[in-house]
Design an enzyme around this catalytic site. Sequence first.
Site, PDB file in Angstrom:
ATOM      1  N   ALA A 186       0.789  -1.224   0.000  1.00  0.00           N
ATOM      2  CA  ALA A 186       0.000   0.000   0.000  1.00  0.00           C
ATOM      3  C   ALA A 186       0.821   1.273   0.000  1.00  0.00           C
ATOM      4  O   ALA A 186       0.428   2.276  -0.603  1.00  0.00           O
ATOM      5  CB  ALA A 186      -0.938  -0.018   1.213  1.00  0.00           C
ATOM      6  N   SER A 317       7.911  -0.313  -5.312  1.00  0.00           N
ATOM      7  CA  SER A 317       9.059   0.519  -4.981  1.00  0.00           C
ATOM      8  C   SER A 317       9.547   0.067  -3.602  1.00  0.00           C
ATOM      9  O   SER A 317       8.765  -0.501  -2.822  1.00  0.00           O
ATOM     10  CB  SER A 317       8.681   2.004  -4.945  1.00  0.00           C
ATOM     11  OG  SER A 317       7.885   2.319  -3.812  1.00  0.00           O
ATOM     12  N   GLU A 392      10.912  -2.871  -9.371  1.00  0.00           N
ATOM     13  CA  GLU A 392      11.031  -1.990  -8.205  1.00  0.00           C
ATOM     14  C   GLU A 392      11.495  -0.627  -8.711  1.00  0.00           C
ATOM     15  O   GLU A 392      12.591  -0.497  -9.262  1.00  0.00           O
ATOM     16  CB  GLU A 392      12.034  -2.563  -7.199  1.00  0.00           C
ATOM     17  CG  GLU A 392      11.647  -3.910  -6.606  1.00  0.00           C
ATOM     18  CD  GLU A 392      10.709  -3.790  -5.413  1.00  0.00           C
ATOM     19  OE1 GLU A 392      10.347  -2.645  -5.058  1.00  0.00           O
ATOM     20  OE2 GLU A 392      10.350  -4.838  -4.852  1.00  0.00           O
TER      21      GLU A 392
END
Length: 428
Positions: A186, A317, A392
């Site tokens: 999230a 990320s 990522e």
Amino acid sequence: MQLTLAVLFSAALTSVTAEQRVSYDGYKAYSIVTGDDGQAIRDKLSDLDFVALTVHEASDHFDVAIAPDDVSEFEALGLESSVISDDLGAEFAEESIFEDYYSTSDSSLDKRQASALPALSWFNSYHTYADHRLFFNDLNAAFSQNSEIFVAGKSYQGRDIYGIHFWGAGGKGKKPAVYFHATVHAREWIAAPVEEYHAWQLINGYLTNDTQITAIVDSYDFYFIPFSNPDGFVYTQTTNRLWRKNRQPRSSSSCIGTDNNRNWPFQWSLSGGASTNPCDEDYKGLAASDTPEITTLVNYTKSINTNGIKLFIDFHSYGQYILQPYGYNCGIYPANINKQLSVANQVATRIFAYSGARYTTGASCSTLYATTGSAPDYQSGVAGAEYAWTIELRPSSSSGGGFVLPANLILTTAREQWEGLKTLFAAI
């Protein structure tokens, strides 16, 4: 006293003011050099109030945010460290200044305006969950003959897991799938805007008769899901910016949430790639696919897999990695791993040439760390996706902001990824 993220979040949930925003005002973040003895560092921090900023401890450093009352005591320990944030709360506040979004589907606009794509100013700031939904509606309105909004299913709290499906010549559902997910974790806010930028560029290129983009769109059916964990994302905006998991409670624990990227029904039962502790950030759940979000996504994946899945990407990320399967075992790879690595290296090379950002490529387990029940492993090992990647995104490390990528780098990140994606399509 150490406060892991899960414990801190649980305390916030079970207090009288259960939904009061968790404050990080004055929290100072450090990257601590650990060498080969990370546990010794943790032991020295055991009496302090801190939040671990990484789920998996790196081999040479450990990132923490220290509560303001304990900063002096931390610095007195004399650990080899560097400051990565002087005030997390201030950074969160700046990041959460959202620009207003005016939907191009607004009925008060004239017909020409209402059929236009959203302006690129969308990418000047982060946005609310509701505005993200409007943005997707506007993409659909601008490409209404070749797109549709879909709802794959519901989250634990009843939110739509929505997305956009678009296609080129030949009609919908006739080509191999290109399938993107974002924001399963999230707090990784940059993931959704990057996916949205890809959709914007593909649709814009088709509408403007860009021959390169038209050829790409004509070759595939595209399915983009920006929030595979909508409850968690909303919670980061209302209550706790550093929340990671979904919002599903477990009767056996007061801790909330499952890591949906450890809950897919492929190699879920193996040990070492996820936690069985409901309070941990990488908690795998009680059984494979026992979260409503993953049940939904498994079923939706099956429904679109009629012509095969050419490419799956799960955007995350941070760290700047382009990762291939598998995560569950460092010695097992897809049959086409050499081709996947070759293409990933081409993508990384193009990104570096475009922006100077270095992305590391390699198989997930051996390049980063072991994971079980992950989305790319399922898409490769069960759904048979030819390419199944985790990307990522920026920054490369916590010193670059970690999960708090400044809003002025949204478009930079999206543009370099778009250059990489065009290279990817040309190579596959």
